[in-house]
Design a protein around this motif. Structure first.
Motif, mmCIF file in Angstrom:
data_model
loop_
_atom_site.group_PDB
_atom_site.id
_atom_site.type_symbol
_atom_site.label_atom_id
_atom_site.label_comp_id
_atom_site.label_asym_id
_atom_site.label_seq_id
_atom_site.Cartn_x
_atom_site.Cartn_y
_atom_site.Cartn_z
ATOM 1 N N UNK A 102 12.434 25.967 12.796
ATOM 2 C CA UNK A 102 11.374 25.639 11.824
ATOM 3 C C UNK A 102 10.306 24.732 12.434
ATOM 4 N N UNK A 103 10.454 24.472 13.713
ATOM 5 C CA UNK A 103 9.406 23.732 14.422
ATOM 6 C C UNK A 103 9.459 22.230 14.268
ATOM 7 N N UNK A 104 10.422 21.717 13.512
ATOM 8 C CA UNK A 104 10.470 20.261 13.376
ATOM 9 C C UNK A 104 11.826 19.713 13.806
ATOM 10 N N UNK A 105 11.776 18.636 14.566
ATOM 11 C CA UNK A 105 12.988 17.992 15.051
ATOM 12 C C UNK A 105 12.605 17.063 16.175
ATOM 13 N N UNK A 106 13.533 16.231 16.561
ATOM 14 C CA UNK A 106 13.223 15.235 17.581
ATOM 15 C C UNK A 106 13.785 15.611 18.942
ATOM 16 N N UNK A 107 13.195 15.007 19.951
ATOM 17 C CA UNK A 107 13.750 15.075 21.297
ATOM 18 C C UNK A 107 13.810 13.635 21.801
ATOM 19 N N UNK A 108 14.898 13.308 22.464
ATOM 20 C CA UNK A 108 14.962 11.964 23.030
ATOM 21 C C UNK A 108 15.120 12.053 24.534
ATOM 22 N N UNK A 109 14.509 11.092 25.203
ATOM 23 C CA UNK A 109 14.577 11.019 26.666
ATOM 24 C C UNK A 109 15.002 9.613 27.049
ATOM 25 N N UNK A 110 16.087 9.539 27.789
ATOM 26 C CA UNK A 110 16.509 8.232 28.285
ATOM 27 C C UNK A 110 16.792 8.351 29.771
ATOM 28 N N UNK A 111 16.935 7.212 30.410
ATOM 29 C CA UNK A 111 17.101 7.225 31.857
ATOM 30 C C UNK A 111 17.900 6.003 32.296
ATOM 31 N N UNK A 112 18.833 6.229 33.199
ATOM 32 C CA UNK A 112 19.593 5.120 33.803
ATOM 33 C C UNK A 112 19.753 5.403 35.295
#
Lengths: 110, 142
Positions: free
Chosen positions: B58-68
């Motif tokens: 449906x085109x809506x939602x989140x993306x998360x980006x993390x880094x270690x």
């Protein structure tokens, strides 16, 4: 990305400089489409000063290639180096394009 | 371990560039070579683009980006979304050898992602796609 262009003989030479990604590829596509609309059929895309291309950029170049073909025209690529050449190779596109070292070689081939 | 980066944004086209550039900035600050920075940039752009275009019907939602930095001193980016299950480490490639007209063009991004990350790992946990992209600062060629 910056776009430079020149015309030699009846060939439109487009030189994208910098980064062709999901955002900037539209500038290239618009410039190419304007050429097609103005009646251009012979194109050289000089990638010698491009240092980054993502799949969106590759798709933009492929789309231009097909549009030129649909007008009985041609689009040649030249100046692929480094990671740009690698992206064309990894994606399998390199096997389908004839590429040239520089603009002069591409012009001779047209 | 404190993440070097932890951003959550709606998975939309306009957020590809800021997320990718945040990843690139970390690679630069980590003293990576220009070539490796470009590989990080390309792999992260392809992974993000894949989520943005395909994760949410449906085109809506989140993306998360993390880094270690992981235990081995590698830079490890983690991309998480809650969209449809998709494993880029198992997906078909673009299919070299097909004509340009017939190639699965969507697979090109996956090919570039796999080629430019030193290592990729995927897991599906609690309805989330979790993709890790690892880069070794010593690596010249993946």
């Amino acid at each position: 990305m910056e776009l430079f262009e020149q015309r030699r003989r009846n060939v439109l030479i487009i030189s994208p400089v910098g980064k062709m990604d999901a955002v900037t590829v539209t500038e290239f596509s618009h410039r190419f489409d304007a050429g097609i609309e103005a009646g251009d059929t012979l194109f050289i895309v000089d990638l010698s000063r491009l240092d980054y291309i993502s799949s969106a950029g590759l798709r933009g170049v492929l789309t231009a290639f097909k549009k030129a073909g649909a007008k009985q025209g041609r689009l040649l690529l030249c100046g692929l180096t480094g990671l740009v050449r690698e992206a064309f190779h990894v994606s399998g596109f390199l096997t389908h394009f004839t590429t040239y070292d520089n603009v002069d070689e591409a012009l001779d081939a047209l | 371990m404190k993440p070097l980066l932890n951003i959550v944004l709606p998975a939309s086209q306009e957020h590809m560039e800021p997320l990718r550039d945040a990843a690139t900035a970390i690679a630069r600050e980590s003293g990576f070579s220009a070539e490796l920075i470009a590989r990080v940039e390309l792999a992260v752009e392809e992974a993000l683009t894949n989520v943005i275009l395909h994760a949410y019907a449906d085109g809506t939602g989140n993306v998360s980006l993390s880094c270690i930095y992981d235990d081995g001193g590698q830079l490890a980016f983690t991309l998480t979304d809650s969209g449809v299950a998709f494993d880029p480490t198992a997906a078909a490639s673009a299919g070299k050898g097909l004509s340009t007209g017939k190639r699965a063009v969507g697979g090109v991004g996956i090919d570039l992602l796999r080629h430019n990350a030193d290592r990729l790992s995927y897991r599906r946990t609690n309805g989330k796609n979790i993709l890790e992209l690892m880069f070794n600062p010593e690596s010249g060629q993946p």
